[in-house]
Design an enzyme around this catalytic site. Structure first.
Site, PDB file in Angstrom:
ATOM      1  N   CYS A 170       0.677  -1.301   0.269  1.00 24.91           N
ATOM      2  CA  CYS A 170       0.361   0.160   0.307  1.00 24.91           C
ATOM      3  C   CYS A 170       0.824   0.921   0.027  1.00 24.91           C
ATOM      4  O   CYS A 170       0.719   2.246  -0.510  1.00 24.91           O
ATOM      5  CB  CYS A 170      -1.131   0.008   1.110  1.00 24.91           C
ATOM      6  SG  CYS A 170      -2.443  -1.157   1.260  1.00 24.91           S
TER       7      CYS A 170
ATOM      8  N   HIS B  13      -3.101   6.885   2.510  1.00 25.77           N
ATOM      9  CA  HIS B  13      -3.782   5.597   2.446  1.00 25.77           C
ATOM     10  C   HIS B  13      -4.806   5.504   3.203  1.00 25.77           C
ATOM     11  O   HIS B  13      -5.234   5.466   3.707  1.00 25.77           O
ATOM     12  CB  HIS B  13      -2.839   4.234   2.695  1.00 25.77           C
ATOM     13  CG  HIS B  13      -2.555   3.913   1.897  1.00 25.77           C
ATOM     14  ND1 HIS B  13      -3.575   3.442   1.097  1.00 25.77           N
ATOM     15  CD2 HIS B  13      -3.310   1.935   3.281  1.00 25.77           C
ATOM     16  CE1 HIS B  13      -3.914   1.588   1.454  1.00 25.77           C
ATOM     17  NE2 HIS B  13      -3.370   1.072   2.695  1.00 25.77           N
TER      18      HIS B  13
ATOM     19  N   ASN C  10      -9.972   0.672   0.708  1.00 29.32           N
ATOM     20  CA  ASN C  10      -8.802   0.057   0.753  1.00 29.32           C
ATOM     21  C   ASN C  10      -8.070  -0.222  -0.980  1.00 29.32           C
ATOM     22  O   ASN C  10      -7.881  -1.370  -1.080  1.00 29.32           O
ATOM     23  CB  ASN C  10      -8.250  -0.633   1.490  1.00 29.32           C
ATOM     24  CG  ASN C  10      -6.548  -0.597   1.575  1.00 29.32           C
ATOM     25  OD1 ASN C  10      -5.897  -0.563   0.380  1.00 29.32           O
ATOM     26  ND2 ASN C  10      -6.090  -1.471   2.895  1.00 29.32           N
TER      27      ASN C  10
HETATM   28  N1  ACO Z   1     -18.417  -8.869   9.970  1.00 25.36           N
HETATM   29  C1  ACO Z   1     -18.083  -9.253  11.338  1.00 25.36           C
HETATM   30  N2  ACO Z   1     -17.092  -9.353  12.390  1.00 25.36           N
HETATM   31  C2  ACO Z   1     -16.349  -9.402  12.241  1.00 25.36           C
HETATM   32  C3  ACO Z   1     -15.886  -9.047  11.174  1.00 25.36           C
HETATM   33  C4  ACO Z   1     -16.680  -8.628   9.847  1.00 25.36           C
HETATM   34  N3  ACO Z   1     -16.523  -8.074   8.189  1.00 25.36           N
HETATM   35  N4  ACO Z   1     -14.410  -9.223  10.371  1.00 25.36           N
HETATM   36  C5  ACO Z   1     -13.615  -9.751  12.029  1.00 25.36           C
HETATM   37  N5  ACO Z   1     -15.387  -9.634  13.147  1.00 25.36           N
HETATM   38  C6  ACO Z   1     -15.138 -10.109  14.381  1.00 25.36           C
HETATM   39  C7  ACO Z   1     -13.868 -10.863  14.691  1.00 25.36           C
HETATM   40  O1  ACO Z   1     -14.272 -12.188  14.066  1.00 25.36           O
HETATM   41  C8  ACO Z   1     -14.222 -10.686  16.013  1.00 25.36           C
HETATM   42  O2  ACO Z   1     -14.812 -12.024  16.309  1.00 25.36           O
HETATM   43  P1  ACO Z   1     -14.900 -12.167  17.704  1.00 25.36           P
HETATM   44  O3  ACO Z   1     -14.502 -10.852  19.066  1.00 25.36           O
HETATM   45  O4  ACO Z   1     -15.506 -13.298  18.000  1.00 25.36           O
HETATM   46  O5  ACO Z   1     -13.061 -13.060  17.799  1.00 25.36           O
HETATM   47  C9  ACO Z   1     -14.299  -8.729  16.134  1.00 25.36           C
HETATM   48  O6  ACO Z   1     -14.904  -8.672  14.935  1.00 25.36           O
HETATM   49  C10 ACO Z   1     -13.719  -7.511  16.290  1.00 25.36           C
HETATM   50  O7  ACO Z   1     -12.451  -8.219  15.742  1.00 25.36           O
HETATM   51  P2  ACO Z   1     -11.794  -7.706  15.496  1.00 25.36           P
HETATM   52  O8  ACO Z   1      -9.774  -7.875  14.220  1.00 25.36           O
HETATM   53  O9  ACO Z   1     -11.018  -7.084  17.158  1.00 25.36           O
HETATM   54  O10 ACO Z   1     -11.551  -5.933  14.701  1.00 25.36           O
HETATM   55  P3  ACO Z   1     -11.096  -4.793  15.071  1.00 25.36           P
HETATM   56  O11 ACO Z   1     -11.818  -3.924  15.372  1.00 25.36           O
HETATM   57  O12 ACO Z   1     -10.034  -4.638  15.476  1.00 25.36           O
HETATM   58  O13 ACO Z   1     -11.614  -4.463  13.346  1.00 25.36           O
HETATM   59  C11 ACO Z   1     -10.347  -4.843  11.190  1.00 25.36           C
HETATM   60  C12 ACO Z   1     -10.804  -4.591  12.471  1.00 25.36           C
HETATM   61  C13 ACO Z   1     -11.185  -3.092  10.903  1.00 25.36           C
HETATM   62  C14 ACO Z   1      -9.335  -5.352  10.230  1.00 25.36           C
HETATM   63  C15 ACO Z   1      -8.863  -3.807  11.461  1.00 25.36           C
HETATM   64  O14 ACO Z   1      -8.798  -3.716  12.527  1.00 25.36           O
HETATM   65  C16 ACO Z   1      -7.951  -2.755  10.621  1.00 25.36           C
HETATM   66  O15 ACO Z   1      -8.194  -1.444   9.962  1.00 25.36           O
HETATM   67  N6  ACO Z   1      -6.672  -3.087  10.605  1.00 25.36           N
HETATM   68  C17 ACO Z   1      -5.696  -2.094   9.724  1.00 25.36           C
HETATM   69  C18 ACO Z   1      -6.079  -3.029   8.373  1.00 25.36           C
HETATM   70  C19 ACO Z   1      -4.924  -2.232   7.389  1.00 25.36           C
HETATM   71  O16 ACO Z   1      -5.334  -1.351   7.247  1.00 25.36           O
HETATM   72  N7  ACO Z   1      -4.625  -3.477   6.582  1.00 25.36           N
HETATM   73  C20 ACO Z   1      -4.587  -1.895   5.775  1.00 25.36           C
HETATM   74  C21 ACO Z   1      -4.040  -3.160   4.509  1.00 25.36           C
HETATM   75  S1  ACO Z   1      -2.457  -2.346   3.844  1.00 25.36           S
HETATM   76  C22 ACO Z   1      -1.945  -3.048   2.547  1.00 25.36           C
HETATM   77  O17 ACO Z   1      -0.342  -3.332   2.598  1.00 25.36           O
HETATM   78  C23 ACO Z   1      -2.426  -4.038   2.018  1.00 25.36           C
END
Ligand code: ACO
Length: 332
Positions: free
Chosen positions: A117, A258, A288
């Protein structure tokens, strides 16, 4: 920057997003999720998905064409094509070579950059450095991604986040100091490469029946770890680049971050003490789009007149590698 270096002007920007819109509600018909969860955790409402036969180089071509049109340039004018992508059409040849051919650029030296990214900022710095080397006058720098091709559509923790698109800028070696691309602050650290990666398809895990059966050819992410890294890395990079250029946050007119997650951007805004209205955000509509996210947002900001002449623009990125960085542009 030191005054003896040639300046690097931004001559034009362009972008392309596929027609097909995939909403959160539609995703919730095939994985256990909801519009409420996706929007509240990420800020994303919908994303674009390329047609099955539409490739990363097809999108790069369209964004590149738009940038060349905005710059009023013809094919002979382009000396370099650099494409940042993690979703190349094929492992080789480079997507840049395929894009050069599709654009009909007779003399452009073309190659890809892979910094996930952060790729567009790495490509911009590379393009500017090559222009300053004296051998080239104009570079077409493109970020293009077909993230849908490496998205595991059965994994709700990742499939809700990504989208397809492309964005491009034309850089030109110039003489007016203090304007255009002013510099970058880039970093990498391979120690945490496994928090954001695609395990299969390279020399470590070449394609096999087993690699396909175990879903190794899809992006994997430890979301929480990436989240914490993203805020820390972009904050530090912003502080460092402002210091290097003797600027304060008050002198920044527009930030193009980003476009991964609105909560990451909100945290960054409070840590840098920069109001949210200085951040240009379009992730609600595109998700993203990896290396395409910054040039796509930049082009939208320019075309919507959010960016005006003489504005100081700070671009901030993070991604797999890990990679992260910042760039400064004084708009012409
Ligand atoms: N829908 C519903 N529930 C979900 C989903 C979904 N799509 N995805 C995960 N959950 C659940 C999980 O299973 C978990 O359940 P549990 O508590 O029963 O285990 C709960 O939601 C919380 O999951 P977390 O992963 O802790 O959720 P978080 O609040 O951290 O949000 C997210 C997840 C949005 C992915 C966040 O961590 C994030 O944005 N991280 C950064 C991601 C990013 O920026 N990536 C860039 C990639 S860049 C590149 O180089 C490609």
């Amino acid at each position: 920057m030191t005054s003896e270096l040639p300046s690097i002007t931004i001559k034009g920007t362009g972008s392309y997003a596929p027609q097909k819109v995939l909403t959160n509600d539609e995703i919730s018909t095939f994985v256990d999720t909801s519009d409420e969860w996706i929007h509240s955790r990420s800020g994303i409402k919908e994303r674009r998905v390329a047609a099955e036969d539409e490739t990363t180089s097809d999108m790069a071509k369209k964004a590149g064409e738009a940038a060349m049109k905005a710059a009023s340039l013809s094919p002979e004018d382009i000396d370099l094509v650099i494409v940042a992508t993690i979703t190349p059409d094929k492992p080789f040849p480079s997507t840049a070579c395929l894009t050069q051919h599709k654009l009909g650029l007779p003399k452009a030296v073309s190659f890809d950059i892979e910094a996930a990214c952060s790729g567009f900022l790495f490509a911009l710095e590379t393009g500017a450095a090559l222009l300053r080397s004296g051998n080239y006058k104009r570079a077409l720098v493109i970020g293009s991604e077909k993230m849908s091709s490496i998205t595991d559509w059965t994994d709700r923790t990742t499939c809700v986040l990504f989208g397809d698109s492309a964005g491009a800028v034309v850089l030109e070696k110039g003489t007016i100091q203090g304007t255009g691309f002013l510099g970058a602050n880039l970093s990498s650290d391979g120690a945490s490469s496994d928090i954001l990666h695609m395990p299969g398809g390279g020399s470590l895990i070449p394609a096999s029946e087993n690699s396909v059966a175990t879903r190794q050819h899809f992006l994997k992410m430890k979301g929480r770890e990436v989240f914490k890294f993203a805020v820390r890395a972009m904050e530090q990079s912003a502080v460092d680049i402002l210091q290097q250029h003797n600027l304060t946050t008050k002198e920044i007119d527009c930030i193009i971050p980003h476009q991964a997650n609105l909560r990451i951007i909100e945290l960054l805004s409070s840590k840098l003490d920069l109001p949210m209205d200085k951040f240009f955000i379009n992730l609600d509509r595109y998700g993203n789009t990896s290396a395409a996210s910054i040039p796509l947002a930049l082009d939208e900001a320019v075309r919507s007149k959010r960016i005006k002449s003489k504005d100081m623009i700070l671009m901030l990125a993070f991604g797999g590698g890990l990679t992260w960085g910042s760039s400064l542009i004084r708009w012409p």
